[in-house]
Structures are given as structure tokens and as C-alpha cells.
Design a protein around this motif. Structure first.
Motif, PDB file in Angstrom:
ATOM      1  N   ASP A  23      -0.652   2.527   1.529  1.00 57.21           N
ATOM      2  CA  ASP A  23      -1.926   2.577   2.220  1.00 57.21           C
ATOM      3  C   ASP A  23      -3.091   2.833   1.298  1.00 57.21           C
ATOM      4  N   THR A  40       3.482  -0.284   8.712  1.00 53.59           N
ATOM      5  CA  THR A  40       3.086  -1.335   7.774  1.00 53.59           C
ATOM      6  C   THR A  40       4.154  -1.613   6.723  1.00 53.59           C
ATOM      7  N   THR A  41       4.646  -0.533   6.113  1.00 52.21           N
ATOM      8  CA  THR A  41       5.596  -0.667   5.008  1.00 52.21           C
ATOM      9  C   THR A  41       6.862  -1.377   5.502  1.00 52.21           C
ATOM     10  N   SER A  89       1.869  11.188  11.544  1.00 51.00           N
ATOM     11  CA  SER A  89       2.219  10.507  10.292  1.00 51.00           C
ATOM     12  C   SER A  89       1.016  10.499   9.338  1.00 51.00           C
ATOM     13  N   TYR A  94       6.200  -0.532  16.871  1.00 48.48           N
ATOM     14  CA  TYR A  94       7.077   0.249  15.993  1.00 48.48           C
ATOM     15  C   TYR A  94       8.299   0.765  16.758  1.00 48.48           C
ATOM     16  N   LYS A 105       9.854  10.239   7.772  1.00 46.01           N
ATOM     17  CA  LYS A 105      10.918  10.526   8.741  1.00 46.01           C
ATOM     18  C   LYS A 105      11.379   9.248   9.441  1.00 46.01           C
ATOM     19  N   GLY A 106      10.415   8.385   9.776  1.00 47.63           N
ATOM     20  CA  GLY A 106      10.773   7.074  10.323  1.00 47.63           C
ATOM     21  C   GLY A 106      11.397   7.109  11.704  1.00 47.63           C
TER      22      GLY A 106
END
Ligand code: A3P
Length: 317
Positions: A1, A71-72, A161, A215, A284-285
Motif C-alpha cells: 500500500d 489488494t495483496t 486492518s 473479501y 491475520k487474513g
């Protein structure tokens, strides 16, 4: 970012200085409201250049998102899907094993900070894949001629986040300050609701041109979303690929557990100019982590704004 923290000032029209300004996150991040969105001067310069000079090809794909919304992950999935003929996902030499996903896809905000951008863009193999956090209006009219894949995240999780990410720069930053700024709209690329709605409405008006992903849905059904992504970009998986397990290979390659420990994602900085470690991109995702950090009042405050902003839009969280 890099877009969240890029410090480099750019040439801007003189009247830019007269735009409303604010300081995001109760700190030194100065932003101005340009065409309804809050951008640092660095980002405004990129927006001006994009609006003037961005001329994508018909088969270009732009991956777009509000920061901290996946995004990643989407960069990795889009790259692995689109480049799968050159780089099979199960290959031991896959670029995503030695590069951070952001290094595999050029970031429009950075490309458009200088006039050298055209040469860099032209050097990309076709179909070209690009990434941006810009609101849709900033990449128009150019983006009207190509395809855009947008990923949206539940706003409370996005805020948590974002707070964790920004604490790499300001360890004492309070979640309350991040929440205040997000609620006011005055954060880089904000207001987040207008960012999301711009892409949401475009995805309804032109589903062939804008794919709207979520997401939480990516977490629930990564393979189904990868198939949809592949179809949308005009590279659907063949029966032979399905049988060979190519979709699962891509999902596995790009999964949080696989990417996070790789050297390219756990050492070094995001950008030589920005002191944020790459590992900040892989925290953490999961969905729902907001509940571990927000008070019920904080959550209610954001939920009420979100309910109001998305009322009757067909989009719910
Ligand atoms: P958390 O901070 O909630 O863990 P962005 O890429 O837009 O900056 O978003 C970052 C968020 O996406 C972080 O969320 C990060 O952990 C998560 N993320 C990064 N890679 C992921 C992956 N492969 N799968 C799932 N989530 C991922």
C-alpha cells in the motif's frame, strides 16, 4: 500500500492549494478533497495525470480496491490466473515465490508520478495487469475502455486492518483516531463508502467491464471466485485445466498461509521510501477480527453510517 503513505510531493495546478484540507488519523497525514475524494498531494498529482493521460488497451485489466481490503491477495490471484500459461501455479520457479504480490503488478499511482510512465506501461506483456487504489472517477475516462476487478471488504475489518498497518509507522496510534477519520470520510482515498459505491454502481451498469468481488466471499469460496475472475478476464479454465487441478494450484499458491512466510513477504520494506515492513501486508487474513479490537459503541457507530450510506444500493454488509 505505498499509496497510503507515499511522501513525495508532485507538481499540481496552483488552484489545488485552495481545496479543502484535512489531517487524517489525528496526525501528520495531510490530504485535500479533490473531486470528492481525499488524497495526499502525491496522489492528487497521480489522479490528475491519470485523468489526462491514461489510455489503457481494451484487454488491460485493472485490479482496484480501497486500501486494506484484500489488494495483496487479489493482486496475487489475478497475476497467477492471468500469467498461468507462462508461469504454472505449481511451478517451483513461480514469480510469487520470490516476489511480493505488489512487485508482480505495477501500481498506477506510482507509474503516473512521472512522464516516464508510458514507456513502462508499454513494456508490460499483454494482456496487461495493473493495480490501483484510486476511486473509479480518477481512472476514468481511460478505464472505460478496459476491464476492472474490484475487491470490497467489510468496513469494520478494513478499519482494524488499517489501524494495524498504520501502527507500523505510528506505534502509539489509537484505533479511535483511525475510526474517527474513516467515519468523517477524510482518509487517503476516502470516503470509503463513495469509493465502494462508485465501483459497485459501475459493476451493475456494466457487468462486462467491472467485476465486483468481496473479501469475505474470497475467503468462503476462493476456487469459485478464481473461476469467475478467469472468465471475466477472458481466460476461462479449460476442462483439461480443471481436471489437472489448476484452480486449486492457484488458490494454494496465493493462500495466506502459503504467501505469508515466504522471504519476499516477511523481510524488507514495502518501498525504499516508506518504512513499513512487507510483513505488514500479511497480518491475520480473516473475517470478523474487528470484534477483538472495537468496543460495541465503535462497531455500532460505523455500522450505522454504513447502513445509511448503503441504504437502497443493493449492497449489504
Ligand atoms: P488483516 O489486517 O485483517 O489481516 P491489502 O492487501 O488491501 O493491504 O489488505 C490487507 C489485508 O488482507 C490484511 O488483513 C491481510 O492480512 C490480508 N491478506 C493479505 N494477503 C492475504 C491472503 N493471501 N489471503 C487472505 N487475506 C490476505
Amino acid at each position: 500500500d505505498p499509496g497510503l503513505v507515499s511522501p513525495v510531493p508532485e507538481q499540481l495546478p496552483e488552484e489545488h492549494a485552495a481545496l479543502p484540507s484535512a489531517s487524517a488519523f489525528n496526525g501528520p497525514t495531510n490530504i485535500r478533497c479533490y473531486q470528492g475524494f481525499w488524497l495526499s498531494d502525491y496522489l492528487s498529482a497521480a489522479a490528475v495525470a491519470l485523468q489526462r493521460r491514461f489510455e489503457p488497451c481494451r484487454d488491460d485489466i485493472i485490479v482496484a480496491s480501497f486500501p486494506k481490503s484484500g489488494t495483496t491477495w487479489l493482486n496475487a490471484l489475478a497475476f497467477a490466473t492471468m500469467a498461468r500459461r507462462a508461469y504454472p501455479a505449481a511451478d517451483a520457479g513461480h514469480p510469487l515465490l520470490r516476489l511480493n504480490p505488489h512487485q508482480c503488478i505495477p501500481f498506477l499511482e506510482n507509474l503516473f508520478r512521472s512522464r516516464a510512465e508510458a514507456a513502462k506501461l508499454e513494456a508490460l506483456p499483454s494482456p496487461r495487469l495493473m493495480n490501483t487504489h484510486m476511486p473509479l472517477g480518477m481512472i476514468m475516462p481511460g478505464a472505460g475502455g478496459c476491464k476492472v476487478v474490484y475487491v470490497c471488504r467489510e468496513p469494520k475489518d478494513m478499519v482494524v486492518s488499517l489501524w494495524h498497518f498504520l501502527r507500523h509507522l505510528r506505534p502509539d496510534l489509537a484505533l479511535a483516531d483511525v475510526l474517527d477519520s474513516v467515519c468523517s470520510g477524510a482518509v487517503p482515498y476516502g470516503p470509503v463508502w463513495d469509493h465502494i459505491l462508485g465501483y459497485w454502481r459501475a459493476s451493475i451498469a456494466r457487468p462486462d467491464a467491472v467485476l465486483f468481488l468481496r473479501y469475505e466471499e474470497l475467503l468462503r469460496d476462493p476456487a469459485g471466485n478464481v473461476r469467475e475472475l478467469a472468465r471475466f478476464v477472458g481466460l476461462p479454465f479449460s476442462d483439461a485445466e480443471e481436471e489437472a487441478g489448476v484452480v486449486q494450484d492457484i488458490v494454494k499458491l496465493c493462500s495466506f498461509g502459503h504467501l505469508k512466510p515466504l522471504e519476499a513477504n516477511s523481510t524488507g520494506q514495502l518501498d525504499p521510501l516508506v518504512p513499513v515492513p512487507r510483513e505488514a501486508l500479511f497480518r491475520k487474513g480473516v473475517a470478523g477480527d474487528w470484534a477483538n479490537h472495537m468496543t460495541p459503541e465503535m462497531a455500532r457507530r460505523l455500522d450505522e453510517i454504513v447502513a445509511d450510506k448503503f441504504h437502497a444500493t443493493g449492497l449489504t454488509f
